[in-house]
Scaffold this motif. Structure first.
Motif, PDB file in Angstrom:
ATOM      1  N   ARG A   1       0.839  -1.206   0.000  1.00  0.00           N
ATOM      2  CA  ARG A   1       0.000   0.000   0.000  1.00  0.00           C
ATOM      3  C   ARG A   1       0.875   1.257   0.000  1.00  0.00           C
ATOM      4  N   ASP A   2       1.902   1.250   0.853  1.00  0.00           N
ATOM      5  CA  ASP A   2       2.813   2.400   0.924  1.00  0.00           C
ATOM      6  C   ASP A   2       3.615   2.552  -0.362  1.00  0.00           C
ATOM      7  N   ARG A   3       4.069   1.444  -0.912  1.00  0.00           N
ATOM      8  CA  ARG A   3       4.815   1.498  -2.176  1.00  0.00           C
ATOM      9  C   ARG A   3       3.930   2.084  -3.285  1.00  0.00           C
ATOM     10  N   SER A   4       2.661   1.700  -3.291  1.00  0.00           N
ATOM     11  CA  SER A   4       1.745   2.236  -4.296  1.00  0.00           C
ATOM     12  C   SER A   4       1.564   3.738  -4.137  1.00  0.00           C
ATOM     13  N   LEU A   5       1.367   4.195  -2.910  1.00  0.00           N
ATOM     14  CA  LEU A   5       1.186   5.627  -2.675  1.00  0.00           C
ATOM     15  C   LEU A   5       2.428   6.406  -3.093  1.00  0.00           C
ATOM     16  N   ILE A   6       3.601   5.895  -2.753  1.00  0.00           N
ATOM     17  CA  ILE A   6       4.857   6.541  -3.142  1.00  0.00           C
ATOM     18  C   ILE A   6       5.005   6.562  -4.661  1.00  0.00           C
ATOM     19  N   THR A   7       4.695   5.455  -5.298  1.00  0.00           N
ATOM     20  CA  THR A   7       4.831   5.369  -6.755  1.00  0.00           C
ATOM     21  C   THR A   7       3.879   6.325  -7.452  1.00  0.00           C
ATOM     22  N   ILE A   8       2.632   6.378  -7.005  1.00  0.00           N
ATOM     23  CA  ILE A   8       1.666   7.312  -7.585  1.00  0.00           C
ATOM     24  C   ILE A   8       2.160   8.739  -7.416  1.00  0.00           C
ATOM     25  N   ALA A   9       2.658   9.074  -6.234  1.00  0.00           N
ATOM     26  CA  ALA A   9       3.180  10.425  -5.991  1.00  0.00           C
ATOM     27  C   ALA A   9       4.358  10.734  -6.914  1.00  0.00           C
ATOM     28  N   ALA A  10       5.255   9.776  -7.089  1.00  0.00           N
ATOM     29  CA  ALA A  10       6.407   9.989  -7.962  1.00  0.00           C
ATOM     30  C   ALA A  10       5.973  10.183  -9.420  1.00  0.00           C
ATOM     31  N   LEU A  11       4.997   9.405  -9.853  1.00  0.00           N
ATOM     32  CA  LEU A  11       4.514   9.546 -11.229  1.00  0.00           C
ATOM     33  C   LEU A  11       3.848  10.897 -11.436  1.00  0.00           C
ATOM     34  N   VAL A  12       3.051  11.336 -10.470  1.00  0.00           N
ATOM     35  CA  VAL A  12       2.420  12.658 -10.558  1.00  0.00           C
ATOM     36  C   VAL A  12       3.499  13.736 -10.583  1.00  0.00           C
ATOM     37  N   ALA A  13       4.463  13.642  -9.668  1.00  0.00           N
ATOM     38  CA  ALA A  13       5.525  14.640  -9.573  1.00  0.00           C
ATOM     39  C   ALA A  13       6.336  14.737 -10.855  1.00  0.00           C
ATOM     40  N   GLY A  14       6.553  13.601 -11.486  1.00  0.00           N
ATOM     41  CA  GLY A  14       7.332  13.584 -12.716  1.00  0.00           C
ATOM     42  C   GLY A  14       6.523  13.857 -13.967  1.00  0.00           C
ATOM     43  N   GLY A  15       5.213  14.011 -13.814  1.00  0.00           N
ATOM     44  CA  GLY A  15       4.366  14.239 -14.981  1.00  0.00           C
ATOM     45  C   GLY A  15       4.237  13.015 -15.869  1.00  0.00           C
ATOM     46  N   ASN A  16       4.365  11.839 -15.282  1.00  0.00           N
ATOM     47  CA  ASN A  16       4.335  10.579 -16.038  1.00  0.00           C
ATOM     48  C   ASN A  16       2.941   9.969 -16.042  1.00  0.00           C
ATOM     49  N   SER A  17       2.030  10.630 -16.706  1.00  0.00           N
ATOM     50  CA  SER A  17       0.628  10.212 -16.719  1.00  0.00           C
ATOM     51  C   SER A  17       0.398   8.885 -17.423  1.00  0.00           C
ATOM     52  N   GLU A  18       1.282   8.524 -18.330  1.00  0.00           N
ATOM     53  CA  GLU A  18       1.074   7.305 -19.106  1.00  0.00           C
ATOM     54  C   GLU A  18       1.094   6.042 -18.231  1.00  0.00           C
ATOM     55  N   GLN A  19       1.907   6.041 -17.184  1.00  0.00           N
ATOM     56  CA  GLN A  19       1.987   4.887 -16.305  1.00  0.00           C
ATOM     57  C   GLN A  19       0.974   4.946 -15.159  1.00  0.00           C
ATOM     58  N   LEU A  20       0.298   6.062 -15.008  1.00  0.00           N
ATOM     59  CA  LEU A  20      -0.628   6.226 -13.884  1.00  0.00           C
ATOM     60  C   LEU A  20      -1.781   5.224 -13.848  1.00  0.00           C
ATOM     61  N   PRO A  21      -2.482   4.944 -14.941  1.00  0.00           N
ATOM     62  CA  PRO A  21      -3.618   4.015 -14.829  1.00  0.00           C
ATOM     63  C   PRO A  21      -3.229   2.674 -14.207  1.00  0.00           C
ATOM     64  N   TYR A  22      -2.123   2.115 -14.647  1.00  0.00           N
ATOM     65  CA  TYR A  22      -1.681   0.834 -14.079  1.00  0.00           C
ATOM     66  C   TYR A  22      -1.469   0.968 -12.572  1.00  0.00           C
ATOM     67  N   HIS A  23      -0.769   2.022 -12.163  1.00  0.00           N
ATOM     68  CA  HIS A  23      -0.432   2.163 -10.747  1.00  0.00           C
ATOM     69  C   HIS A  23      -1.619   2.631  -9.899  1.00  0.00           C
ATOM     70  N   LEU A  24      -2.560   3.335 -10.492  1.00  0.00           N
ATOM     71  CA  LEU A  24      -3.788   3.664  -9.764  1.00  0.00           C
ATOM     72  C   LEU A  24      -4.567   2.394  -9.453  1.00  0.00           C
ATOM     73  N   ASN A  25      -4.684   1.526 -10.438  1.00  0.00           N
ATOM     74  CA  ASN A  25      -5.379   0.249 -10.221  1.00  0.00           C
ATOM     75  C   ASN A  25      -4.617  -0.642  -9.242  1.00  0.00           C
ATOM     76  N   LEU A  26      -3.294  -0.676  -9.368  1.00  0.00           N
ATOM     77  CA  LEU A  26      -2.493  -1.464  -8.437  1.00  0.00           C
ATOM     78  C   LEU A  26      -2.631  -0.900  -7.021  1.00  0.00           C
ATOM     79  N   GLY A  27      -2.662   0.411  -6.904  1.00  0.00           N
ATOM     80  CA  GLY A  27      -2.851   1.040  -5.596  1.00  0.00           C
ATOM     81  C   GLY A  27      -4.160   0.612  -4.956  1.00  0.00           C
ATOM     82  N   ARG A  28      -5.223   0.567  -5.753  1.00  0.00           N
ATOM     83  CA  ARG A  28      -6.512   0.106  -5.209  1.00  0.00           C
ATOM     84  C   ARG A  28      -6.425  -1.356  -4.785  1.00  0.00           C
ATOM     85  N   GLN A  29      -5.747  -2.182  -5.588  1.00  0.00           N
ATOM     86  CA  GLN A  29      -5.558  -3.592  -5.205  1.00  0.00           C
ATOM     87  C   GLN A  29      -4.753  -3.706  -3.916  1.00  0.00           C
TER      88      GLN A  29
END
Length: 107
Positions: free
Chosen positions: A42-70
């Protein structure tokens, strides 16, 4: 490492085009780093989502948003995290990420 029954997302998307990147993604990133006990998934997902947002990497966000929910994040928590990040990463990145989140959560 034995081949999983279902090919990974990396293998599906990159296949034989970038086999080393697929191997590093599957074996090192998700097979080792994501499995380390020092942080909960759960923490890894939150960190990863934050890093993707911070870097402007929207293309990888859907996968990690879904993984975060899982991994136990709620949509409300993810929306709140993106809102919080607007002040630290920039409004345009947060608004873009929020649009991706809205579309991902609709699906």
């Amino acid at each position: 490492m034995s081949e999983p029954a279902q090919p990974s997302t990396a293998r599906q998307n990159l296949g034989s085009f970038a086999p080393k990147l697929v191997s590093l993604t599957d074996d090192v990133l998700f097979g080792d780093v994501w499995e380390r006990a020092e942080l909960a998934p759960r923490d890894r997902s939150l960190i990863t989502i934050a890093a993707l947002v911070a870097g402007g990497n929207s293309e990888q966000l859907p996968y990690h948003l879904n993984l975060g929910r899982q991994n136990g994040l709620t949509e409300t928590e993810i929306v709140e995290a993106i809102t919080h990040l607007a002040f630290y990463t920039g409004w345009p990145r947060a608004v873009s990420a929020m649009g991706v989140a809205k579309q991902t959560f609709k699906a």
